[in-house]
Design a protein around this motif. Structure first.
Motif, PDB file in Angstrom:
ATOM      1  N   GLU A   1       1.864   6.500  -6.852  1.00 34.57           N
ATOM      2  CA  GLU A   1       0.750   7.222  -7.471  1.00 34.57           C
ATOM      3  C   GLU A   1       0.901   8.731  -7.296  1.00 34.57           C
ATOM      4  O   GLU A   1       0.507   9.510  -8.158  1.00 34.57           O
ATOM      5  CB  GLU A   1      -0.572   6.741  -6.866  1.00 34.57           C
ATOM      6  CG  GLU A   1      -1.796   7.282  -7.575  1.00 34.57           C
ATOM      7  CD  GLU A   1      -3.071   6.644  -7.071  1.00 34.57           C
ATOM      8  OE1 GLU A   1      -3.879   7.383  -6.478  1.00 34.57           O
ATOM      9  OE2 GLU A   1      -3.244   5.430  -7.259  1.00 34.57           O
ATOM     10  N   ARG A   2       1.472   9.150  -6.164  1.00 30.98           N
ATOM     11  CA  ARG A   2       1.689  10.583  -5.917  1.00 30.98           C
ATOM     12  C   ARG A   2       2.938  11.111  -6.621  1.00 30.98           C
ATOM     13  O   ARG A   2       3.252  12.297  -6.534  1.00 30.98           O
ATOM     14  CB  ARG A   2       1.811  10.845  -4.409  1.00 30.98           C
ATOM     15  CG  ARG A   2       0.505  10.712  -3.658  1.00 30.98           C
ATOM     16  CD  ARG A   2       0.595  11.244  -2.248  1.00 30.98           C
ATOM     17  NE  ARG A   2       1.548  10.563  -1.419  1.00 30.98           N
ATOM     18  CZ  ARG A   2       1.263   9.553  -0.587  1.00 30.98           C
ATOM     19  NH1 ARG A   2       0.035   9.099  -0.495  1.00 30.98           N
ATOM     20  NH2 ARG A   2       2.200   9.012   0.156  1.00 30.98           N
ATOM     21  N   GLY A   3       3.671  10.233  -7.295  1.00 29.10           N
ATOM     22  CA  GLY A   3       4.856  10.655  -8.026  1.00 29.10           C
ATOM     23  C   GLY A   3       6.105  10.752  -7.183  1.00 29.10           C
ATOM     24  O   GLY A   3       7.088  11.364  -7.595  1.00 29.10           O
TER      25      GLY A   3
ATOM     26  N   LEU B   1       0.828  -1.212   0.000  1.00 27.74           N
ATOM     27  CA  LEU B   1       0.000   0.000   0.000  1.00 27.74           C
ATOM     28  C   LEU B   1       0.858   1.256   0.000  1.00 27.74           C
ATOM     29  O   LEU B   1       0.587   2.208  -0.733  1.00 27.74           O
ATOM     30  CB  LEU B   1      -0.932   0.012   1.211  1.00 27.74           C
ATOM     31  CG  LEU B   1      -2.138  -0.901   1.140  1.00 27.74           C
ATOM     32  CD1 LEU B   1      -2.806  -1.000   2.510  1.00 27.74           C
ATOM     33  CD2 LEU B   1      -3.127  -0.410   0.107  1.00 27.74           C
ATOM     34  N   GLU B   2       1.888   1.288   0.846  1.00 24.53           N
ATOM     35  CA  GLU B   2       2.780   2.448   0.907  1.00 24.53           C
ATOM     36  C   GLU B   2       3.489   2.658  -0.430  1.00 24.53           C
ATOM     37  O   GLU B   2       3.587   3.783  -0.914  1.00 24.53           O
ATOM     38  CB  GLU B   2       3.821   2.273   2.020  1.00 24.53           C
ATOM     39  CG  GLU B   2       3.271   2.437   3.405  1.00 24.53           C
ATOM     40  CD  GLU B   2       2.918   3.878   3.742  1.00 24.53           C
ATOM     41  OE1 GLU B   2       3.431   4.819   3.107  1.00 24.53           O
ATOM     42  OE2 GLU B   2       2.108   4.067   4.653  1.00 24.53           O
TER      43      GLU B   2
END
Length: 150
Positions: free
Chosen positions: A32-34, A25-26
């Protein structure tokens, strides 16, 4: 009922499913946040020793759940990426939830939702600042009084 981490389908024979799922997950969230993670940063975020994190990453990589790459100009820096199937599984699991959330939010005016989003962003910033100031070595008590009753 499936546990909250069931969507990842992270299963390796000797792995702790909570640590494995938390790590995936991390990795997926920061990717995803780049801002993909390094193994050292993941170790701090999931509160495992560097040795335990390495063992966990070895299992996750062998199972195809993550990859390690040397993408940075400094080839010593390792970047963690989620396996291709992780996003598919997340979409399958969270897609129906997203539709339900959209339906619920459609009952509220956009301005109110914007205010709530601003409020939540402020809370996140405050928590992130507090955790950053505490540093990774600071003990984290679940009780604001350090475990003592006031």
């Amino acid at each position: 009922m499936e546990p909250p981490t069931a969507w990842t389908a992270v299963r390796t024979p000797e792995a702790d499913p909570i640590s494995s799922s938390t790590a995936v997950l991390e990795i997926a969230a920061t990717e995803e946040r780049g801002t993909p993670l390094s193994p050292a940063r993941l170790s701090e975020r999931i509160s495992l020793s560097t040795g335990a994190t390495t063992a966990l990453l070895n299992r996750l990589e062998a199972a195809g759940h993550i990859t390690r790459a040397r993408e940075h100009s400094d080839r010593r820096i390792v970047t963690l990426r989620s396996g291709g199937h992780i996003q598919e599984r997340a979409d399958e699991f969270f897609g129906p939830l997203a539709h339900r959330l959209d339906a619920t939010m459609s009952h509220y005016p956009p301005r109110l939702l914007e205010q709530f989003e601003t409020f939540m962003a402020g809370l996140n910033t405050t928590m992130d600042t507090h955790l950053t100031e505490q540093g990774p070595a600071a003990p984290r008590s679940p009780h604001p009084t350090g475990g003592r009753t006031p």
